[in-house]
Design a protein around this motif. Structure first.
Motif, PDB file in Angstrom:
ATOM      1  N   GLY A 158      -1.314  33.922  -3.682  1.00  0.00           N
ATOM      2  CA  GLY A 158       0.095  33.702  -3.387  1.00  0.00           C
ATOM      3  C   GLY A 158       0.761  32.751  -4.364  1.00  0.00           C
ATOM      4  N   LEU A 159       0.125  32.471  -5.505  1.00  0.00           N
ATOM      5  CA  LEU A 159       0.690  31.584  -6.515  1.00  0.00           C
ATOM      6  C   LEU A 159       1.616  32.334  -7.463  1.00  0.00           C
ATOM      7  CD1 LEU A 159      -2.599  29.656  -7.331  1.00  0.00           C
ATOM      8  CD2 LEU A 159      -0.666  28.836  -5.956  1.00  0.00           C
ATOM      9  N   ARG A 160       1.613  33.645  -7.373  1.00  0.00           N
ATOM     10  CA  ARG A 160       2.445  34.489  -8.221  1.00  0.00           C
ATOM     11  C   ARG A 160       2.815  35.729  -7.420  1.00  0.00           C
ATOM     12  NH1 ARG A 160       0.182  36.528 -13.850  1.00  0.00           N
ATOM     13  NH2 ARG A 160       1.812  35.188 -14.584  1.00  0.00           N
ATOM     14  N   SER A 161       4.009  36.231  -7.658  1.00  0.00           N
ATOM     15  CA  SER A 161       4.431  37.436  -6.940  1.00  0.00           C
ATOM     16  C   SER A 161       3.698  38.654  -7.501  1.00  0.00           C
ATOM     17  CB  SER A 161       5.939  37.622  -7.061  1.00  0.00           C
ATOM     18  OG  SER A 161       6.307  37.743  -8.415  1.00  0.00           O
ATOM     19  N   PRO A 162       3.451  39.659  -6.674  1.00  0.00           N
ATOM     20  CA  PRO A 162       2.747  40.854  -7.178  1.00  0.00           C
ATOM     21  C   PRO A 162       3.637  41.666  -8.112  1.00  0.00           C
ATOM     22  CG  PRO A 162       3.342  41.116  -4.867  1.00  0.00           C
ATOM     23  CD  PRO A 162       3.725  39.724  -5.255  1.00  0.00           C
ATOM     24  N   SER A 163       3.008  42.449  -8.965  1.00  0.00           N
ATOM     25  CA  SER A 163       3.774  43.318  -9.859  1.00  0.00           C
ATOM     26  C   SER A 163       4.265  44.534  -9.087  1.00  0.00           C
ATOM     27  CB  SER A 163       2.927  43.745 -11.054  1.00  0.00           C
ATOM     28  OG  SER A 163       1.785  44.424 -10.623  1.00  0.00           O
ATOM     29  N   VAL A 164       5.334  45.146  -9.588  1.00  0.00           N
ATOM     30  CA  VAL A 164       5.982  46.272  -8.928  1.00  0.00           C
ATOM     31  C   VAL A 164       6.016  47.448  -9.905  1.00  0.00           C
ATOM     32  CG1 VAL A 164       8.145  47.069  -7.891  1.00  0.00           C
ATOM     33  CG2 VAL A 164       7.420  44.699  -7.594  1.00  0.00           C
ATOM     34  N   TYR A 165       5.734  48.638  -9.395  1.00  0.00           N
ATOM     35  CA  TYR A 165       5.777  49.851 -10.213  1.00  0.00           C
ATOM     36  C   TYR A 165       7.203  50.372 -10.256  1.00  0.00           C
ATOM     37  CZ  TYR A 165       5.091  54.735 -11.537  1.00  0.00           C
ATOM     38  OH  TYR A 165       5.176  55.957 -12.148  1.00  0.00           O
TER      39      TYR A 165
END
Length: 178
Positions: free
Chosen positions: A122-129
């Motif tokens: 949770g230290l970085r937002s997930p990537s989005v396709y």
């Protein structure tokens, strides 16, 4: 971009957060439930409000996968059939990568492990396709992105996509999409 030594230090020894605080390495955080966080930023955490904390099995699974891949990569770089303990294998990656002339490939893989650990914690937002966006370099619909606060960016994941100006995959597309 962080060096291979800095990435390994962040995974094993000390992870420095964006606000200057430092804590235990990312792999230790994945393994220890007390060190995981997923609280909203307003409450002192790092994940967006409403996000769920990683389940214990998900975090441990990611940690074990990184450790297993580090052992396999270490064996491959050394050209040896004998496995080392995971921590020793991770620490030996920089000199072994230099010796085998595979430093950039190794840095890329360790960077993926680092990014995965940050995302799971949770230290970085997930990537989005981006399903409807075509890469400006290769023309395929293979773009992903992340809206980090300091640097929103996008990239192409097509292995055949190489930007003629930089020699890196989809970098012109990354700059143009943002």
């Amino acid at each position: 971009m962080a060096t291979l030594d800095e990435l390994i230090r962040g995974l094993l020894d000390r992870y420095a957060e964006d606000d200057g605080r430092a804590g235990p390495g990312l792999l230790r955080r994945l393994d220890d439930p007390a060190l995981r966080t997923s609280q909203p930023r307003q409450s002192g955490g790092h994940a967006p409000p409403g996000s769920r904390p990683p389940t214990p099995l998900e975090a441990v699974h990611r940690s074990q996968r990184i450790k297993t891949e580090a052992i396999a990569l270490g064996m491959d770089l050394r050209g040896s059939p004998h496995a080392q303990p995971w921590e020793k294998a991770l620490r030996a990656l920089p000199p072994n990568a230099e010796a085998s002339d595979r430093a950039s490939e190794t840095a890329h893989l360790v960077g993926l492990w680092y990014s995965t650990a940050q995302t799971v914690l949770g230290l970085r937002s997930p990537s989005v396709y981006f399903a409807y966006v075509r890469c400006l370099v290769c023309g395929e619909r293979t773009n992903y992105g992340r809206a980090d606060e300091d640097r929103p960016r996008a990239w192409c994941v097509n292995d055949a996509c190489v930007d003629e100006y930089t020699g890196r995959p989809g970098t012109r597309a990354s700059e143009c999409i943002c």
